[in-house]
Write a protein that holds these residues in place. Structure first.
Motif, PDB file in Angstrom:
ATOM      1  N   ARG A  74      40.826 -14.864  53.381  1.00  0.00           N
ATOM      2  CA  ARG A  74      40.117 -14.176  52.289  1.00  0.00           C
ATOM      3  C   ARG A  74      38.943 -14.996  51.785  1.00  0.00           C
ATOM      4  NH1 ARG A  74      45.694 -12.824  49.076  1.00  0.00           N
ATOM      5  NH2 ARG A  74      46.602 -11.466  50.684  1.00  0.00           N
ATOM      6  N   ILE A  75      39.160 -16.288  51.609  1.00  0.00           N
ATOM      7  CA  ILE A  75      38.087 -17.156  51.099  1.00  0.00           C
ATOM      8  C   ILE A  75      36.924 -17.214  52.093  1.00  0.00           C
ATOM      9  CG2 ILE A  75      37.474 -19.544  50.554  1.00  0.00           C
ATOM     10  CD1 ILE A  75      38.952 -18.140  48.325  1.00  0.00           C
ATOM     11  N   GLN A  76      37.239 -17.324  53.386  1.00  0.00           N
ATOM     12  CA  GLN A  76      36.175 -17.429  54.379  1.00  0.00           C
ATOM     13  C   GLN A  76      35.320 -16.162  54.432  1.00  0.00           C
ATOM     14  OE1 GLN A  76      35.364 -20.317  56.023  1.00  0.00           O
ATOM     15  NE2 GLN A  76      36.901 -21.053  54.560  1.00  0.00           N
ATOM     16  N   VAL A  77      35.971 -15.005  54.355  1.00  0.00           N
ATOM     17  CA  VAL A  77      35.219 -13.747  54.374  1.00  0.00           C
ATOM     18  C   VAL A  77      34.297 -13.657  53.169  1.00  0.00           C
ATOM     19  CG1 VAL A  77      35.411 -11.243  54.145  1.00  0.00           C
ATOM     20  CG2 VAL A  77      36.864 -12.453  55.768  1.00  0.00           C
ATOM     21  N   MET A  78      34.837 -13.920  51.989  1.00  0.00           N
ATOM     22  CA  MET A  78      34.052 -13.757  50.775  1.00  0.00           C
ATOM     23  C   MET A  78      32.948 -14.795  50.662  1.00  0.00           C
ATOM     24  SD  MET A  78      37.224 -12.678  48.299  1.00  0.00           S
ATOM     25  CE  MET A  78      36.253 -12.522  46.828  1.00  0.00           C
ATOM     26  N   LYS A  79      33.223 -16.014  51.087  1.00  0.00           N
ATOM     27  CA  LYS A  79      32.188 -17.054  51.048  1.00  0.00           C
ATOM     28  C   LYS A  79      31.055 -16.712  52.008  1.00  0.00           C
ATOM     29  CE  LYS A  79      31.443 -22.024  51.611  1.00  0.00           C
ATOM     30  NZ  LYS A  79      30.271 -21.834  52.494  1.00  0.00           N
ATOM     31  N   THR A  80      31.414 -16.285  53.211  1.00  0.00           N
ATOM     32  CA  THR A  80      30.386 -15.940  54.189  1.00  0.00           C
ATOM     33  C   THR A  80      29.569 -14.742  53.715  1.00  0.00           C
ATOM     34  OG1 THR A  80      31.795 -16.747  55.985  1.00  0.00           O
ATOM     35  CG2 THR A  80      29.962 -15.319  56.597  1.00  0.00           C
ATOM     36  N   MET A  81      30.238 -13.758  53.136  1.00  0.00           N
ATOM     37  CA  MET A  81      29.517 -12.606  52.628  1.00  0.00           C
ATOM     38  C   MET A  81      28.543 -13.026  51.539  1.00  0.00           C
ATOM     39  SD  MET A  81      31.017  -8.978  51.293  1.00  0.00           S
ATOM     40  CE  MET A  81      31.148  -9.334  49.562  1.00  0.00           C
ATOM     41  N   PHE A  82      28.976 -13.921  50.665  1.00  0.00           N
ATOM     42  CA  PHE A  82      28.088 -14.423  49.615  1.00  0.00           C
ATOM     43  C   PHE A  82      26.864 -15.095  50.229  1.00  0.00           C
ATOM     44  CE2 PHE A  82      26.605 -17.854  46.893  1.00  0.00           C
ATOM     45  CZ  PHE A  82      26.395 -17.194  45.682  1.00  0.00           C
ATOM     46  N   ASP A  83      27.073 -15.908  51.260  1.00  0.00           N
ATOM     47  CA  ASP A  83      25.961 -16.623  51.895  1.00  0.00           C
ATOM     48  C   ASP A  83      24.987 -15.658  52.571  1.00  0.00           C
ATOM     49  OD1 ASP A  83      27.078 -18.993  51.084  1.00  0.00           O
ATOM     50  OD2 ASP A  83      28.050 -19.430  53.009  1.00  0.00           O
ATOM     51  N   VAL A  84      25.531 -14.648  53.276  1.00  0.00           N
ATOM     52  CA  VAL A  84      24.686 -13.688  53.993  1.00  0.00           C
ATOM     53  C   VAL A  84      23.805 -12.903  53.016  1.00  0.00           C
ATOM     54  CG1 VAL A  84      24.709 -11.574  55.372  1.00  0.00           C
ATOM     55  CG2 VAL A  84      26.209 -13.476  55.990  1.00  0.00           C
ATOM     56  N   VAL A  85      24.415 -12.401  51.950  1.00  0.00           N
ATOM     57  CA  VAL A  85      23.660 -11.598  51.001  1.00  0.00           C
ATOM     58  C   VAL A  85      22.681 -12.465  50.217  1.00  0.00           C
ATOM     59  CG1 VAL A  85      23.831 -10.033  49.024  1.00  0.00           C
ATOM     60  CG2 VAL A  85      25.529  -9.924  50.848  1.00  0.00           C
ATOM     61  N   SER A  86      23.083 -13.661  49.862  1.00  0.00           N
ATOM     62  CA  SER A  86      22.175 -14.569  49.145  1.00  0.00           C
ATOM     63  C   SER A  86      20.947 -14.885  49.981  1.00  0.00           C
ATOM     64  CB  SER A  86      22.908 -15.869  48.782  1.00  0.00           C
ATOM     65  OG  SER A  86      23.960 -15.626  47.885  1.00  0.00           O
ATOM     66  N   THR A  87      21.160 -15.105  51.276  1.00  0.00           N
ATOM     67  CA  THR A  87      20.033 -15.378  52.174  1.00  0.00           C
ATOM     68  C   THR A  87      19.078 -14.193  52.224  1.00  0.00           C
ATOM     69  OG1 THR A  87      21.397 -16.851  53.530  1.00  0.00           O
ATOM     70  CG2 THR A  87      19.392 -15.975  54.535  1.00  0.00           C
ATOM     71  N   ALA A  88      19.648 -12.992  52.265  1.00  0.00           N
ATOM     72  CA  ALA A  88      18.803 -11.789  52.289  1.00  0.00           C
ATOM     73  C   ALA A  88      17.990 -11.670  51.007  1.00  0.00           C
ATOM     74  CB  ALA A  88      19.667 -10.549  52.491  1.00  0.00           C
ATOM     75  N   LEU A  89      18.612 -11.946  49.871  1.00  0.00           N
ATOM     76  CA  LEU A  89      17.898 -11.883  48.599  1.00  0.00           C
ATOM     77  C   LEU A  89      16.799 -12.929  48.529  1.00  0.00           C
ATOM     78  CD1 LEU A  89      20.911 -11.278  46.212  1.00  0.00           C
ATOM     79  CD2 LEU A  89      18.924  -9.782  46.442  1.00  0.00           C
ATOM     80  N   ALA A  90      17.086 -14.106  49.062  1.00  0.00           N
ATOM     81  CA  ALA A  90      16.060 -15.157  49.082  1.00  0.00           C
ATOM     82  C   ALA A  90      14.880 -14.734  49.932  1.00  0.00           C
ATOM     83  CB  ALA A  90      16.658 -16.464  49.601  1.00  0.00           C
ATOM     84  N   GLY A  91      15.172 -14.013  51.025  1.00  0.00           N
ATOM     85  CA  GLY A  91      14.098 -13.537  51.892  1.00  0.00           C
ATOM     86  C   GLY A  91      13.218 -12.508  51.213  1.00  0.00           C
ATOM     87  N   VAL A  92      13.828 -11.700  50.321  1.00  0.00           N
ATOM     88  CA  VAL A  92      13.042 -10.710  49.572  1.00  0.00           C
ATOM     89  C   VAL A  92      12.145 -11.406  48.557  1.00  0.00           C
ATOM     90  CG1 VAL A  92      13.181  -8.837  47.888  1.00  0.00           C
ATOM     91  CG2 VAL A  92      14.686  -8.850  49.876  1.00  0.00           C
ATOM     92  N   ASN A  93      12.692 -12.429  47.906  1.00  0.00           N
ATOM     93  CA  ASN A  93      11.922 -13.134  46.879  1.00  0.00           C
ATOM     94  C   ASN A  93      10.889 -14.089  47.458  1.00  0.00           C
ATOM     95  OD1 ASN A  93      13.449 -11.890  44.853  1.00  0.00           O
ATOM     96  ND2 ASN A  93      15.057 -13.446  44.985  1.00  0.00           N
ATOM     97  N   HIS A  94      11.203 -14.630  48.654  1.00  0.00           N
ATOM     98  CA  HIS A  94      10.286 -15.563  49.314  1.00  0.00           C
ATOM     99  C   HIS A  94      10.192 -15.194  50.791  1.00  0.00           C
ATOM    100  CE1 HIS A  94      10.492 -18.036  45.687  1.00  0.00           C
ATOM    101  NE2 HIS A  94      11.809 -17.930  45.756  1.00  0.00           N
TER     102      HIS A  94
END
Length: 516
Positions: A219-239
Motif C-alpha cells: 500500500r505504501i509503495q503504490v501511494m508513494k509512487t502515485m504521489f511522485d508521478v502526479v507531483s512530477t506532472a504538476l511540476a512539468g505544468v508549472n515549469h
C-alpha cells in the motif's frame, strides 16, 4: 520485471501507520492541485487475484474529495461491449480535465486473462499490445497522467489468500474461478504478465511493480509512487521543459511543408531533388470536376444502387460487420444531399447519422477523439459521420484551435484508430467532396437568395472561403498522410451533385463487398 521483485520486503505497523496517514493527506492536496491545473489522472491497478488492490483503493481515497474521482471495477466485457472495438468501453470511462479515474483492473486484464485462457491468439495478443501503447501514448501526449501498478505475489501467498477469502463469508463471493486458474497456472500467467509489462512500460506510461506479499509495504509503495508521478506532472505544468517528440512527428514519407511554404509545390510547381525534378502530389488538382450525369441517367443509376445497398445492409447484419462512412468536403459541396441519398433506402433501425460541429464544453474536457469513440457503430450497424476527427487537421489547424504539435501528431493517431477499426471488422469509407471556388461561390449566392436554403449559409462560411488556399494545402496534406490500406480516401468530383451522389453510393457498395 517480475523476477527482480523482492517479495520479502515488509514494513512494521508503527512505520506504516505514520506514513499512510501523511500520504493520504498529501494525495488529497495533489487532487486539488490537479483540479486547478486541469490535469486528468488515470490510475491502473493490476496484479494477482487477492493482491489487495481493493484495500489500496480504500486507503488511497480516504481523504480525497469523492466529487473528483471515479473508481471503475473492470471485469469480463459485457454483451454490449463485445459489439464494439475492444477499447471502446474504456474510452467511455476516461476522466475529464482535473478528474481522476481509478481502474481496479483495466484494459490489461483483458490482455492477461484473454491470453491465459486462450480467448485471444498470440497474434491478437501482440496486436492488442500495440493498440494499448498507441492508446496510452495518445492520452499522455494530450496531457493525461497515467500511473500503472502491478501488485506481485508469490505462489504460496496467492493460494493462502484465496483460501482465506473462501473461508470468509464476507469475502467468499469475490473469489472467481478465474482466480484459482491464476494459482493453478502460476508460472504461465507470470510469463504472460512479464511479457505484457515489458512491452507496455513506456517513457510516458511506465509500470511500477510492487511486492505485495506484505500488504502494508504494498500500500505504501503504490501511494508513494502515485504521489511522485502526479507531483512530477504538476511540476512539468508549472515549469515546462523542452517538448518531447510527438506521435506522428516523424516517419512520414515525402512530407509536405507544414508552415505554409508548400502551396506552390501543391499547385504543381516542380523542385530539384538529387538532380531530378518532381512535384508533390496534389490530389485535388487531379480531380476531373467536369464529371457529370444527366437527370434521367441519375434516376436510373440511383435507384439501382440504392436497392443493392439495401441488400448489403442485410448482409452486414447477418455477418456482424459494421460500416462507418466519413464525410468531409468544402462548404456547400453537397454532403447533406449525398448522405440523404445514401441512407434513403436503408432500414432506419440499423443506421445512424451523426453531424459533428464545434466541440461542446463537455467534449472539450476530453481528448478530441473521445466524442467520436462514443458514436462508433456496433456490429451489424451502418453509421455516417457528417464531419469527423479530420477536423483536427483541417479547421482546427487552419484556424489555430489546435497547436502545431497537436495537429501534426493527429495524422498518426488517426491512422492508428482507423487501422484498429478495420481490425474490428468495421469498414471505414472516407470521402472528400471536392468543388472549385467558382462553384462554391455560385452555391453560396443561391443559398442567400433562396428562403428555404438561407439557413445553410453563415458568416463563418464566408470567412472560411477567404482562406481557401490554406484549406487547400491542409486538405492535400490530410489526403497524403492518411490514405492507408485500412482506410483509403475517395475524392469525389462534386461540381455536379447528381454525379457525386451516385459515386458515393457506388464507392460504399464496393467497399462493403470487398470487406464483407
Amino acid at each position: 520485471m517480475l523476477d527482480r521483485v523482492d517479495l520479502e520486503a515488509s514494513l512494521d505497523k508503527d512505520t506504516y501507520r505514520e506514513r499512510i496517514e501523511s500520504l493520504t493527506l498529501e494525495l488529497r492536496s495533489l487532487q486539488e492541485e490537479c483540479r486547478g491545473a486541469k490535469i486528468p489522472v488515470v490510475i491502473l491497478l493490476e496484479g494477482w487475484a487477492a493482491a489487495g488492490k481493493g484495500k489500496i483503493v480504500q486507503r488511497m481515497l480516504k481523504h480525497m474529495d469523492p466529487r473528483g474521482f471515479t473508481v471503475h471495477s473492470i471485469m469480463a466485457p459485457t454483451l454490449q461491449e463485445r459489439h464494439y472495438p475492444w477499447l471502446w468501453s474504456f474510452w467511455q470511462l476516461l476522466p475529464g480535465l482535473g478528474q481522476t479515474g481509478i481502474f481496479y483492473h483495466s484494459w490489461y486484464s483483458r490482455l492477461l486473462e484473454g491470453r491465459l485462457f486462450q480467448h485471444i491468439s498470440e497474434q491478437e495478443f501482440q496486436t492488442m499490445i500495440q493498440e494499448v501503447n498507441d492508446f496510452e501514448r495518445l492520452l499522455t501526449d494530450d496531457g493525461v497522467v497515467i500511473a500503472k501498478f502491478f501488485i506481485h505475489l508469490g505462489r504460496k501467498e496467492l493460494k493462502k489468500r484465496l483460501h482465506d477469502r473462501e473461508k470468509d463469508p464476507f469475502e467468499a463471493w469475490r473469489v472467481r474461478p478465474e482466480d484459482w486458474q491464476q494459482a493453478k497456472h502460476y508460472k504461465e500467467y507470470q510469463e504472460i504478465a512479464a511479457t505484457t509489462l515489458e512491452k507496455t512500460s513506456t517513457v510516458n506510461a511506465p509500470w511500477t511493480v510492487v511486492a505485495g506479499n506484505d500488504k502494508r509495504w504494498g500500500r505504501i509503495q503504490v501511494m508513494k509512487t502515485m504521489f511522485d508521478v502526479v507531483s512530477t506532472a504538476l511540476a512539468g505544468v508549472n515549469h515546462p521543459a523542452m517538448p518531447r517528440p510527438r506521435f506522428g512527428d516523424s516517419g512520414d514519407p515525402n512530407p509536405i511543408d507544414d508552415d505554409g511554404n508548400g502551396l506552390a509545390l501543391l499547385r504543381g510547381q516542380s523542385q530539384e531533388s538529387n538532380g531530378k525534378k518532381h512535384t508533390e502530389a496534389d490530389r485535388l488538382a487531379q480531380v476531373d470536376l467536369t464529371a457529370a450525369l444527366d437527370r434521367d441517367r441519375y434516376k436510373t443509376e440511383l435507384s439501382q444502387h440504392q436497392l443493392r445497398l439495401r441488400r448489403l445492409q442485410t448482409a452486414l447484419h447477418e455477418n456482424n460487420r459494421a460500416v462507418l462512412v466519413l464525410f468531409e468536403g468544402w462548404d456547400a459541396a453537397g454532403k447533406g444531399g449525398a448522405i440523404k441519398r445514401l441512407t434513403d433506402s436503408l432500414d432506419p433501425r440499423s443506421y445512424k447519422v451523426y453531424p459533428f460541429a464545434a466541440p461542446t464544453e463537455e467534449e472539450k474536457q476530453y481528448h478530441y477523439l473521445w466524442r467520436f469513440w462514443r458514436c462508433l457503430p456496433e456490429k451489424g450497424a451502418f453509421t455516417v459521420f457528417d464531419r469527423t476527427w479530420y477536423g483536427r487537421v483541417l479547421v482546427e489547424r487552419v484556424e489555430g484551435f489546435a497547436e502545431k504539435a497537436e495537429w501534426r501528431r493527429a495524422y498518426g493517431e488517426i491512422n492508428a484508430l482507423e487501422a484498429q477499426l478495420r481490425r474490428s471488422h468495421i469498414t471505414v469509407v472516407k470521402f472528400w467532396l471536392h468543388i472549385d471556388p467558382d462553384e462554391q461561390l455560385r452555391r453560396f449566392q443561391e443559398r442567400q437568395t433562396n428562403p428555404f436554403k438561407r439557413h445553410k449559409i453563415t458568416d463563418e462560411d464566408w470567412r472560411n472561403r477567404e482562406r481557401w488556399d490554406d484549406y487547400y494545402q491542409a486538405v492535400n496534406q490530410m489526403l497524403h498522410r492518411t490514405h492507408t490500406d485500412a482506410a483509403p480516401w475517395t475524392v469525389i468530383p462534386a461540381n455536379n451533385k447528381l454525379y457525386a451522389r451516385v459515386q458515393v453510393i457506388k464507392t460504399v457498395i464496393g467497399a462493403i463487398e470487398a470487406n464483407l
